[in-house]
Design a protein around this motif. Structure first.
Motif, PDB file in Angstrom:
ATOM      1  N   CYS A 257     -11.774   6.008  -9.776  1.00 20.56           N
ATOM      2  CA  CYS A 257     -11.010   4.935  -9.562  1.00 20.56           C
ATOM      3  C   CYS A 257     -11.591   3.726  -8.802  1.00 20.56           C
ATOM      4  O   CYS A 257     -11.026   4.082  -7.254  1.00 20.56           O
TER       5      CYS A 257
ATOM      6  N   THR B 265      -2.681   5.750  -7.847  1.00 19.50           N
ATOM      7  CA  THR B 265      -3.536   4.653  -7.469  1.00 19.50           C
ATOM      8  C   THR B 265      -4.295   5.206  -9.010  1.00 19.50           C
ATOM      9  O   THR B 265      -4.145   3.572 -10.058  1.00 19.50           O
ATOM     10  N   ARG B 266      -4.745   6.564  -8.887  1.00 19.29           N
ATOM     11  CA  ARG B 266      -4.883   6.089 -10.427  1.00 19.29           C
ATOM     12  C   ARG B 266      -3.951   6.320 -11.323  1.00 19.29           C
ATOM     13  O   ARG B 266      -4.878   5.795 -12.862  1.00 19.29           O
TER      14      ARG B 266
ATOM     15  N   LEU C  21       0.431  -0.825  -0.366  1.00 19.12           N
ATOM     16  CA  LEU C  21      -0.197  -0.104   0.069  1.00 19.12           C
ATOM     17  C   LEU C  21       1.131   1.234   0.347  1.00 19.12           C
ATOM     18  O   LEU C  21       0.874   2.222  -0.757  1.00 19.12           O
TER      19      LEU C  21
ATOM     20  N   VAL D  56       3.391   2.214  -1.524  1.00 20.80           N
ATOM     21  CA  VAL D  56       3.734   2.247  -2.904  1.00 20.80           C
ATOM     22  C   VAL D  56       2.990   2.735  -4.040  1.00 20.80           C
ATOM     23  O   VAL D  56       2.769   3.171  -4.457  1.00 20.80           O
ATOM     24  N   ILE D  57       1.514   2.140  -3.675  1.00 18.51           N
ATOM     25  CA  ILE D  57       0.673   2.187  -4.505  1.00 18.51           C
ATOM     26  C   ILE D  57      -0.607   3.064  -3.875  1.00 18.51           C
ATOM     27  O   ILE D  57      -1.688   3.761  -4.777  1.00 18.51           O
ATOM     28  N   SER D  58      -1.102   3.222  -2.844  1.00 15.05           N
ATOM     29  CA  SER D  58      -1.717   4.557  -2.170  1.00 15.05           C
ATOM     30  C   SER D  58      -1.490   5.469  -2.581  1.00 15.05           C
ATOM     31  O   SER D  58      -0.257   6.446  -2.746  1.00 15.05           O
ATOM     32  N   GLY D  59      -2.356   6.355  -2.892  1.00 17.99           N
ATOM     33  CA  GLY D  59      -2.260   7.906  -3.038  1.00 17.99           C
ATOM     34  C   GLY D  59      -3.088   8.366  -3.736  1.00 17.99           C
ATOM     35  O   GLY D  59      -3.231   7.797  -4.817  1.00 17.99           O
ATOM     36  N   LYS D  60      -4.126   9.611  -3.772  1.00 21.71           N
ATOM     37  CA  LYS D  60      -4.987   9.852  -4.333  1.00 21.71           C
ATOM     38  C   LYS D  60      -4.768  10.180  -5.822  1.00 21.71           C
ATOM     39  O   LYS D  60      -5.687   9.284  -7.171  1.00 21.71           O
TER      40      LYS D  60
ATOM     41  N   LEU E 266      -9.223   3.218  -5.605  1.00 22.46           N
ATOM     42  CA  LEU E 266      -8.953   3.939  -5.222  1.00 22.46           C
ATOM     43  C   LEU E 266      -9.827   3.508  -3.721  1.00 22.46           C
ATOM     44  O   LEU E 266     -10.369   4.146  -2.378  1.00 22.46           O
TER      45      LEU E 266
ATOM     46  N   TRP F 217      -3.496   2.722 -12.314  1.00 21.02           N
ATOM     47  CA  TRP F 217      -5.270   2.077 -13.171  1.00 21.02           C
ATOM     48  C   TRP F 217      -5.320   2.723 -14.660  1.00 21.02           C
ATOM     49  O   TRP F 217      -5.504   1.408 -15.244  1.00 21.02           O
TER      50      TRP F 217
ATOM     51  N   LEU G  94      -9.081   1.165  -1.256  1.00 23.13           N
ATOM     52  CA  LEU G  94      -8.312   1.539  -0.002  1.00 23.13           C
ATOM     53  C   LEU G  94      -8.442   2.864   0.796  1.00 23.13           C
ATOM     54  O   LEU G  94      -8.407   2.699   1.347  1.00 23.13           O
TER      55      LEU G  94
END
Lengths: 112, 112
Positions: B12, A27-28, A18, A20-24, B15, A31, B18
């Motif tokens: 997304c 993640t987008r 998370l 690495v991949i989390s964040g407004k 998101l 995606w 998450l």
């Protein structure tokens, strides 16, 4: 059956992912790139509302993690920059898809 | 092939997932409960360092999302409170496991 986890769980592997991949925007970005390589301008339009500076910083961070690649291509003297998953980054897609699947169900449940 | 995602991607789905599972304590709570029902004290020991208030607030939030259940059991006049995944919450476990798997690989790669 009430189980008491034996060891004190400090390192939670899911948290490592998370981080690495989390964040407004992070993640987008991940995606959008699931659909394939994407140039900076198209990525910025797809994310809607992100500044060029913020997008550049997030892309650099993902590049530093080894998750995406930055490619340059010259055409008629103009340099085009595009971004795509690295082979390593593609190993993230199953987790992203599982999250996306759950997110869709959860959003529908909220509207339920 | 450089593709420009057609529609402006605002929602997304990853998101959305998450927003439910991310967080220093939230992810750890969900990670511990994968092993089964757990009473408050054992959960707090497993997480190490979380205050009772913060843990209570996070558990209430997960309960409100419908992801975990709070159960009370009386024994010799003493009420025992334990927490476990709801059936709906268990649908999260594949995504958590996929994240955990990737997180382990990523952590090993960082130490590589």
């Amino acid at each position: 059956m009430v189980t008491a986890p034996t060891d004190k769980l400090v390192d939670c592997p899911a948290l490592a992912a998370l981080s690495v991949i989390s964040g407004k925007w992070t993640t987008r970005i991940l995606w959008v790139l699931r659909e394939g390589s994407c140039d900076f301008g198209a990525l910025r339009r797809a994310l809607g509302g992100v500044s060029a500076k913020v997008l550049t910083d997030h892309l650099k961070a993902l590049e530093a993690e080894g998750v995406i690649l930055r490619r340059e291509r010259s055409e008629a003297g103009v340099v085009h920059v595009s971004y795509a998953y690295s082979d390593y980054g593609r190993t993230l897609i199953p987790a992203l898809d599982a999250l996306g699947q759950w997110g869709l169900t959860h959003a529908a449940r909220d509207r339920g």
